[in-house]
Design a protein around this motif. Structure first.
Motif, PDB file in Angstrom:
ATOM      1  N   LEU A  99       0.640  -1.509  -0.037  1.00 20.04           N
ATOM      2  CA  LEU A  99       0.283  -0.246  -0.224  1.00 20.04           C
ATOM      3  C   LEU A  99       1.001   0.996  -0.162  1.00 20.04           C
ATOM      4  N   ASP A 100       0.957   2.030  -0.701  1.00 18.15           N
ATOM      5  CA  ASP A 100       1.698   2.936  -0.892  1.00 18.15           C
ATOM      6  C   ASP A 100       1.041   3.886  -1.161  1.00 18.15           C
ATOM      7  N   GLU A 101       0.909   5.452  -0.292  1.00 14.49           N
ATOM      8  CA  GLU A 101       0.220   6.483   0.929  1.00 14.49           C
ATOM      9  C   GLU A 101      -1.492   6.074   0.329  1.00 14.49           C
ATOM     10  N   PRO A 102      -1.819   4.327   0.808  1.00 14.28           N
ATOM     11  CA  PRO A 102      -3.564   3.991   0.916  1.00 14.28           C
ATOM     12  C   PRO A 102      -4.160   5.236   1.814  1.00 14.28           C
ATOM     13  N   THR A 103      -3.677   5.904   2.661  1.00 17.53           N
ATOM     14  CA  THR A 103      -4.495   6.993   3.024  1.00 17.53           C
ATOM     15  C   THR A 103      -5.038   8.407   2.583  1.00 17.53           C
ATOM     16  N   ASN A 104      -4.111   8.582   1.156  1.00 20.14           N
ATOM     17  CA  ASN A 104      -4.168   9.838   0.644  1.00 20.14           C
ATOM     18  C   ASN A 104      -6.077   9.660  -0.050  1.00 20.14           C
ATOM     19  N   ASP A 105      -6.578  10.908   0.121  1.00 19.69           N
ATOM     20  CA  ASP A 105      -8.206  10.652  -0.325  1.00 19.69           C
ATOM     21  C   ASP A 105      -8.754   9.414   0.115  1.00 19.69           C
ATOM     22  N   LEU A 106      -8.631   9.076   1.177  1.00 20.88           N
ATOM     23  CA  LEU A 106      -9.700   8.108   1.531  1.00 20.88           C
ATOM     24  C   LEU A 106     -10.289   9.000   3.372  1.00 20.88           C
ATOM     25  N   ASP A 107     -11.465   9.056   3.117  1.00 21.46           N
ATOM     26  CA  ASP A 107     -12.676   9.306   4.392  1.00 21.46           C
ATOM     27  C   ASP A 107     -12.106   8.408   5.257  1.00 21.46           C
ATOM     28  N   ILE A 108     -12.643   9.493   6.131  1.00 22.47           N
ATOM     29  CA  ILE A 108     -11.929   8.965   7.997  1.00 22.47           C
ATOM     30  C   ILE A 108     -12.483   7.485   8.077  1.00 22.47           C
ATOM     31  N   GLN A 109     -13.975   6.982   7.342  1.00 21.64           N
ATOM     32  CA  GLN A 109     -14.576   6.399   7.890  1.00 21.64           C
ATOM     33  C   GLN A 109     -14.597   5.053   7.463  1.00 21.64           C
ATOM     34  N   THR A 110     -14.171   5.076   5.318  1.00 21.02           N
ATOM     35  CA  THR A 110     -12.990   3.942   4.895  1.00 21.02           C
ATOM     36  C   THR A 110     -11.734   3.597   5.662  1.00 21.02           C
ATOM     37  N   LEU A 111     -11.192   4.197   5.679  1.00 24.67           N
ATOM     38  CA  LEU A 111      -9.617   4.270   6.447  1.00 24.67           C
ATOM     39  C   LEU A 111      -9.868   3.978   8.204  1.00 24.67           C
ATOM     40  N   THR A 112     -11.463   3.782   8.970  1.00 21.23           N
ATOM     41  CA  THR A 112     -11.301   2.744   9.934  1.00 21.23           C
ATOM     42  C   THR A 112     -11.173   1.695   9.713  1.00 21.23           C
ATOM     43  N   ILE A 113     -12.299   1.754   8.434  1.00 25.09           N
ATOM     44  CA  ILE A 113     -11.927  -0.430   8.172  1.00 25.09           C
ATOM     45  C   ILE A 113     -11.403  -0.628   7.279  1.00 25.09           C
ATOM     46  N   LEU A 114     -10.842  -0.070   6.845  1.00 22.64           N
ATOM     47  CA  LEU A 114     -10.110  -0.244   6.020  1.00 22.64           C
ATOM     48  C   LEU A 114      -7.982  -1.131   7.279  1.00 22.64           C
ATOM     49  N   GLU A 115      -9.442  -0.521   8.483  1.00 17.16           N
ATOM     50  CA  GLU A 115      -7.718  -0.608   9.252  1.00 17.16           C
ATOM     51  C   GLU A 115      -8.143  -1.904   9.922  1.00 17.16           C
ATOM     52  N   ASP A 116      -9.396  -2.019  10.398  1.00 17.36           N
ATOM     53  CA  ASP A 116     -10.143  -3.472  11.206  1.00 17.36           C
ATOM     54  C   ASP A 116      -9.968  -4.628  10.211  1.00 17.36           C
ATOM     55  N   TYR A 117     -10.040  -4.141   8.071  1.00 17.60           N
ATOM     56  CA  TYR A 117      -9.989  -5.260   7.861  1.00 17.60           C
ATOM     57  C   TYR A 117      -8.295  -6.139   7.384  1.00 17.60           C
ATOM     58  N   LEU A 118      -7.173  -4.712   7.933  1.00 18.69           N
ATOM     59  CA  LEU A 118      -6.357  -5.539   7.832  1.00 18.69           C
ATOM     60  C   LEU A 118      -5.344  -6.305   8.876  1.00 18.69           C
ATOM     61  N   ASP A 119      -6.432  -5.917  10.098  1.00 19.73           N
ATOM     62  CA  ASP A 119      -6.535  -6.752  11.466  1.00 19.73           C
ATOM     63  C   ASP A 119      -6.600  -7.924  11.659  1.00 19.73           C
ATOM     64  N   GLY A 120      -7.920  -8.295  10.302  1.00 16.55           N
ATOM     65  CA  GLY A 120      -8.377  -9.807   9.919  1.00 16.55           C
ATOM     66  C   GLY A 120      -7.533 -10.515   8.949  1.00 16.55           C
ATOM     67  N   PHE A 121      -6.796  -9.681   8.184  1.00 14.64           N
ATOM     68  CA  PHE A 121      -6.412 -10.265   6.989  1.00 14.64           C
ATOM     69  C   PHE A 121      -4.857 -11.218   6.791  1.00 14.64           C
ATOM     70  N   ASP A 122      -5.333 -12.197   6.759  1.00  6.83           N
ATOM     71  CA  ASP A 122      -3.878 -13.321   6.723  1.00  6.83           C
ATOM     72  C   ASP A 122      -2.928 -13.255   6.128  1.00  6.83           C
ATOM     73  N   GLY A 123      -2.640 -12.389   5.381  1.00  4.78           N
ATOM     74  CA  GLY A 123      -1.713 -12.470   4.729  1.00  4.78           C
ATOM     75  C   GLY A 123      -0.254 -11.606   5.411  1.00  4.78           C
ATOM     76  N   ILE A 124       0.232 -10.351   4.680  1.00  2.00           N
ATOM     77  CA  ILE A 124       1.674  -9.246   5.010  1.00  2.00           C
ATOM     78  C   ILE A 124       1.472  -8.181   4.275  1.00  2.00           C
ATOM     79  N   VAL A 125       2.109  -7.295   5.251  1.00  2.00           N
ATOM     80  CA  VAL A 125       1.180  -5.942   4.613  1.00  2.00           C
ATOM     81  C   VAL A 125       2.466  -5.134   4.953  1.00  2.00           C
ATOM     82  N   ILE A 126       2.925  -4.627   3.627  1.00  2.00           N
ATOM     83  CA  ILE A 126       3.349  -3.683   3.669  1.00  2.00           C
ATOM     84  C   ILE A 126       3.217  -2.368   2.714  1.00  2.00           C
ATOM     85  N   THR A 127       3.737  -1.216   3.901  1.00  2.00           N
ATOM     86  CA  THR A 127       2.836   0.130   3.308  1.00  2.00           C
ATOM     87  C   THR A 127       3.346   1.712   3.718  1.00  2.00           C
TER      88      THR A 127
END
Length: 598
Positions: free
Chosen positions: A427-455
């Motif tokens: 994820l290269d600058e994933p927070t650019n232009d994403l609203d706060i609510q989508t960011l919050t849900i993306l953060e929750d999604y990444l909590d349960g993501f069963d792989g590698i996250v590089i941001t």
């Protein structure tokens, strides 16, 4: 004092009503953060306030001689202008005042723009945004209107801008998704939601608390209405006779209660955890090096990314973070080194600029390129259903991508990446232009993501929330590893480099000294040291003020010498900080002198 008022504001684009009979005002000195789901009308509200867009209905009333400065989300300049010409264009410096030119160069330096003669047409999108930010900050205005001012700013720049806006004396209206920034700068939060404008006093943390309280009250009121309605409907079912005026009125009240609207459920992006199975071999990089000309981006970088890791990559703009991401994926070849990627690894790459998005396509076709159906933990669902989960309704699904807002494009781009079921997310600058609510849900999604996250991210809140290890670009090709999130990195970095920011090392004793003499019951006599200090402090303050004035003149004279200008700017900031501390000490000593009767 009221600077601007908008009443009965309505604005629609084709069949999308963004603002519906909404009202809004700005008071003198307010610092207002505007939030809401992308596509709900945040930028439109800012454009109406700035006079760039005319509302369909409603009145915009401003005080006499009120001036507004506007930073758009995608600023435009004449591509043939130099950076310095661009930031001084318009009404910024019509008389050619050298002091304003000197201030412009100082601000550009703060944002890591040192070559003032580069033409605007040769700049990246992020560099243009920073030049536009300087352009608007130089304008003598009553209201600053800023659309995503923190995009393309690294952590140090965001911190500098926070301090600048905290000290700014005019009113500010801004859209930003940086939650730490909103917490520190905002004195009021305005939420744009389904055509309405809701106002909450305080910063972002206070907004979260107040909004939850408001929603709980609405739900409690609705439960009470439903309970009363059930009782009344039972009475009606028993055969109420509408002979008397009282009974007729009673029946009418029941009808009114039935027709009353329930509070609308807040729209929310729904993300199901989609990922493919990953084998034992993941991504291994050995002795990677990359340079452009004389600039070394990274040298001899080695690492094995393990399953479940959450890696954050930080550093100044232009240091090579995005290049490293592209080298790992094979988009850009390294100068030296080797990359091994396991056979089961499936990378989902969320790029910074949406450069892999064909904006001439329809929304639904763009998603169907990945597949008409997708397997989630909830079962098999269609591309159209996934789009609905990401707040693209039936009408929007057939829209051309080019007609979407910047935030909606980012959300659509994110959906396409996730639908590919990757097991490595880059994820290269994933927070650019994403609203706060989508960011919050993306953060929750990444909590349960069963792989590698590089941001790669400059969003300090996002890094604290998501990552468990930081790789920091520290110049000259060095990438250093730190454990924890961004706040942990800050502490560790300052412990490792106690002598680098000398001001930070000296801040603690200053604060302790201040709290020592400023707390508790004040004694009613001078100590010997205070007496001597009281006798000379006026002269010291006058000398500091003269020094700052002299530095201003030297900065004007050194406007073309970038190195000297930087040194003078730092010296001036140190002198101003010392003057502020000495002024506070002067206030204390004079108050004590008055009590003593001197």
């Amino acid at each position: 004092m009221n600077l601007l008022t908008i009443e009965h504001l309505t604005k629609a684009y084709t069949d999308r009503v963004l603002l519906d009979d909404a009202s809004f005002s700005i008071q003198e000195g307010e610092k207002i953060g505007v939030i809401g789901i992308n596509g709900m009308g945040k930028s439109t509200l800012l454009k109406i306030v700035a006079g760039v867009v005319t509302p369909d209905e409603g009145d915009v009333v401003m005080g006499n001689n009120i001036k507004i400065g506007y930073l758009s989300q995608n600023p435009e300049f004449d591509p043939e202008m130099t950076i310095l010409e661009a930031v001084l264009s318009g009404d910024v410096n019509p008389t050619g005042d050298p002091a304003i030119e000197s201030q412009a160069k100082t601000l550009l330096n703060q944002l890591d723009m040192f070559d003032f003669d580069i033409r605007i047409g040769h700049l990246s999108g992020g560099q243009k945004k920073r030049a536009a930010l300087v352009h608007v900050l130089l304008q003598p205005v009553d209201i600053l209107v800023l659309d995503e001012p923190t995009n393309h700013l690294d952590n140090a720049m965001s911190g500098w801008l926070e301090e600048y806006l905290i000290r700014y004396r005019g009113a500010i209206l801004m859209v930003t998704h940086d939650r730490y920034f909103l917490d520190r700068v905002s004195t009021r939060i305005v939420e744009v939601d389904k055509g309405n404008i809701y106002s909450y006093p305080g910063n972002y943390s206070e907004y979260v608390r107040l909004k939850e309280t408001r929603q709980n009250m609405e739900l409690a009121t609705e439960r009470k209405r439903q309970s009363i309605l059930r009782t009344e409907l039972e009475w009606l079912a028993r055969g109420a006779r509408a002979r008397s005026t009282k009974q007729k009125a009673h029946i009418q009240r029941i009808e009114d209660m039935k027709n009353q609207k329930a509070p609308e459920q807040e729209l929310s992006v729904e993300m199901s955890s989609l990922s493919s199975r990953m084998g034992k071999k993941t991504i291994e990089v050995e002795h990677l090096s990359k340079r452009y000309g004389d600039k070394v981006l990274f040298e001899d970088y080695s690492y094995i990314f393990l399953k479940g890791e959450r890696i954050g990559i930080i550093g100044q703009n232009g240091c090579g973070k995005s290049t490293l991401m592209k080298v790992i994926q094979g988009i850009i070849p390294p100068d030296s080194g080797h990359i091994e990627i396991g056979q089961t690894v499936k990378i989902g790459y969320f790029s910074q600029e949406n450069e892999y998005m064909d904006e001439s396509m329809r929304v639904i076709d763009y998603i169907r390129e990945v597949g008409d159906f997708i397997q989630t933990k909830d079962g098999t669902i269609t591309a159209a259903q996934m789009l609905e989960r990401f707040l693209f309704d039936g009408t929007m699904q057939w829209s051309i991508i080019d007609k979407l807002s910047g935030g909606e494009k980012r959300r659509l781009y994110l959906l396409r990446i996730l639908m590919g079921a990757p097991n490595v997310l880059i994820l290269d600058e994933p927070t650019n232009d994403l609203d706060i609510q989508t960011l919050t849900i993306l953060e929750d999604y990444l909590d349960g993501f069963d792989g590698i996250v590089i941001t790669v991210s400059h969003d300090r809140y996002f890094l604290d929330r998501v990552v468990r290890r930081i790789f920091a670009f520290e110049g000259e090709g060095i990438i250093r590893q730190y454990e924890g999130g961004y706040s942990d990195y800050q502490i560790a970095y300052e412990q490792m480099h106690p002598s680098l920011p000398e001001e930070k090392a000296s801040e603690k004793p200053k604060e302790t000294k201040k709290t020592d003499w400023d707390k508790g019951e004040r004694k009613l006599k001078f100590s010997y040291k205070e007496q001597k200090e009281y006798e000379v402090i006026d002269d010291k303050i006058a000398a500091l003020e003269e020094k700052i004035e002299s530095l201003d003149q030297q900065m004007i004279a050194a406007a073309s010498d970038y190195g000297k200008l930087n040194a003078l700017t730092q010296e001036k900031e140190e002198a101003e900080a010392k003057l502020e501390e000495m002024t506070e000490r002067w206030i204390y000593l004079n108050e004590l002198a008055e009590k003593i009767g001197l």
